[in-house]
Design a protein around this motif. Sequence first.
Motif, short mmCIF file in Angstrom:
data_model
loop_
_atom_site.label_atom_id
_atom_site.label_comp_id
_atom_site.label_asym_id
_atom_site.label_seq_id
_atom_site.Cartn_x
_atom_site.Cartn_y
_atom_site.Cartn_z
N PHE A 126 0.83 -1.21 0.00
CA PHE A 126 0.00 0.00 0.00
C PHE A 126 0.86 1.26 0.00
O PHE A 126 0.51 2.27 -0.63
CB PHE A 126 -0.95 -0.01 1.20
CG PHE A 126 -1.96 -1.11 1.16
CD1 PHE A 126 -2.57 -1.47 -0.03
CD2 PHE A 126 -2.30 -1.81 2.31
CE1 PHE A 126 -3.50 -2.50 -0.08
CE2 PHE A 126 -3.22 -2.83 2.27
CZ PHE A 126 -3.82 -3.18 1.08
N GLU A 127 1.99 1.20 0.69
CA GLU A 127 2.90 2.35 0.66
C GLU A 127 3.44 2.57 -0.76
O GLU A 127 3.57 3.71 -1.21
CB GLU A 127 4.04 2.12 1.64
CG GLU A 127 3.60 2.22 3.10
CD GLU A 127 4.72 1.91 4.08
OE1 GLU A 127 5.72 1.27 3.64
OE2 GLU A 127 4.61 2.27 5.26
N GLN A 130 0.70 4.20 -2.83
CA GLN A 130 0.61 5.63 -2.54
C GLN A 130 1.74 6.40 -3.20
O GLN A 130 1.52 7.46 -3.79
CB GLN A 130 0.64 5.86 -1.03
CG GLN A 130 -0.65 5.58 -0.32
CD GLN A 130 -0.66 6.08 1.11
OE1 GLN A 130 -1.70 6.25 1.71
NE2 GLN A 130 0.50 6.30 1.70
N GLY A 133 1.09 6.98 -6.76
CA GLY A 133 -0.13 7.72 -7.10
C GLY A 133 -1.24 6.84 -7.64
O GLY A 133 -2.08 7.31 -8.42
N ARG A 135 -4.58 4.04 -7.30
CA ARG A 135 -5.82 3.87 -6.56
C ARG A 135 -6.04 2.39 -6.26
O ARG A 135 -5.55 1.53 -6.99
CB ARG A 135 -7.01 4.42 -7.36
CG ARG A 135 -6.93 5.92 -7.59
CD ARG A 135 -7.48 6.32 -8.95
NE ARG A 135 -7.25 7.73 -9.23
CZ ARG A 135 -6.10 8.23 -9.68
NH1 ARG A 135 -5.06 7.43 -9.90
NH2 ARG A 135 -5.97 9.52 -9.91
N TRP A 155 -5.87 4.39 5.86
CA TRP A 155 -5.12 4.84 4.68
C TRP A 155 -5.84 6.01 4.01
O TRP A 155 -6.34 5.89 2.89
CB TRP A 155 -4.96 3.68 3.69
CG TRP A 155 -4.11 2.56 4.19
CD1 TRP A 155 -4.52 1.43 4.84
CD2 TRP A 155 -2.68 2.48 4.11
NE1 TRP A 155 -3.45 0.65 5.16
CE2 TRP A 155 -2.30 1.26 4.73
CE3 TRP A 155 -1.69 3.30 3.57
CZ2 TRP A 155 -0.97 0.86 4.82
CZ3 TRP A 155 -0.37 2.90 3.66
CH2 TRP A 155 -0.02 1.70 4.28
N ASP A 157 -4.84 8.61 2.55
CA ASP A 157 -4.23 9.18 1.34
C ASP A 157 -4.20 8.20 0.17
O ASP A 157 -3.60 8.50 -0.87
CB ASP A 157 -2.81 9.66 1.64
CG ASP A 157 -2.80 10.79 2.67
OD1 ASP A 157 -3.71 11.64 2.61
OD2 ASP A 157 -1.90 10.81 3.53
N LEU A 158 -4.82 7.04 0.34
CA LEU A 158 -4.91 6.05 -0.73
C LEU A 158 -6.32 6.08 -1.30
O LEU A 158 -7.27 5.63 -0.65
CB LEU A 158 -4.58 4.65 -0.21
CG LEU A 158 -4.64 3.51 -1.23
CD1 LEU A 158 -3.61 3.71 -2.34
CD2 LEU A 158 -4.42 2.16 -0.54
#
Length: 212
Positions: A126-127, A130, A133, A135, A155, A157-158
């Motif tokens: 997931f990092e 992110q 950029g 989804r 999360w 910002d995801l």
Amino acid sequence: MSLIDAHQHFWSLATPGHTWPTASEAAIYRDFGPHDLRTAGAGVALDGTVLVHSQPTDRDTDWILALASRTPLVRAVVGWVDLLQPDAPARIASLARHPKLRGLRPMLQAIADPDWLLQDALTPAFEAMQAAGLRLDALVQPRHLPMLARFAARWPDLPIVLDHAAKPAAAQMALDPWRDDIAALGGLGLFCKLSGLRTEQATGAPATALMP
């Protein structure tokens, strides 16, 4: 106003690892590629599509990215990565260099554990998403929605895109607690695709039955 089909697939039945569609789905049990997309869209002022993987394999993701490269109508691609693999971050970074890749979609509906997405082992993937950029397309069912709310809070910002409105039990019109759970997700900034809702209805049911 641009008209974008936010969710469509290509597939080849002969591809190794092919699992869907199956012979029981006779109406779509054939190859489907760019020519079929153009034929299906004839007469529609379609500006582009989002091509989503149909098989949970690296081979399928590589194949649809290659097709997207030579199909102008495909504006974006959602692929698949085995997010638990140690090399997942490197694979994600490599795929993200393709100009049309926009997201990844784990096949959550096929995983028995509804909380699978919350495990710490997925953090590196997931990092990496992110950082690139990308989804997360969430292919889920109503049983996953409480978990997805916790995931979205973890999360923030995801970006998360909910596929097929989480496939409510429209055939039985058993829409609770789905109604409240999906409303709660709206407050967390998730996006939602309505495509696929018609296939959840009973045979012959009118589209108007899906109206709010």
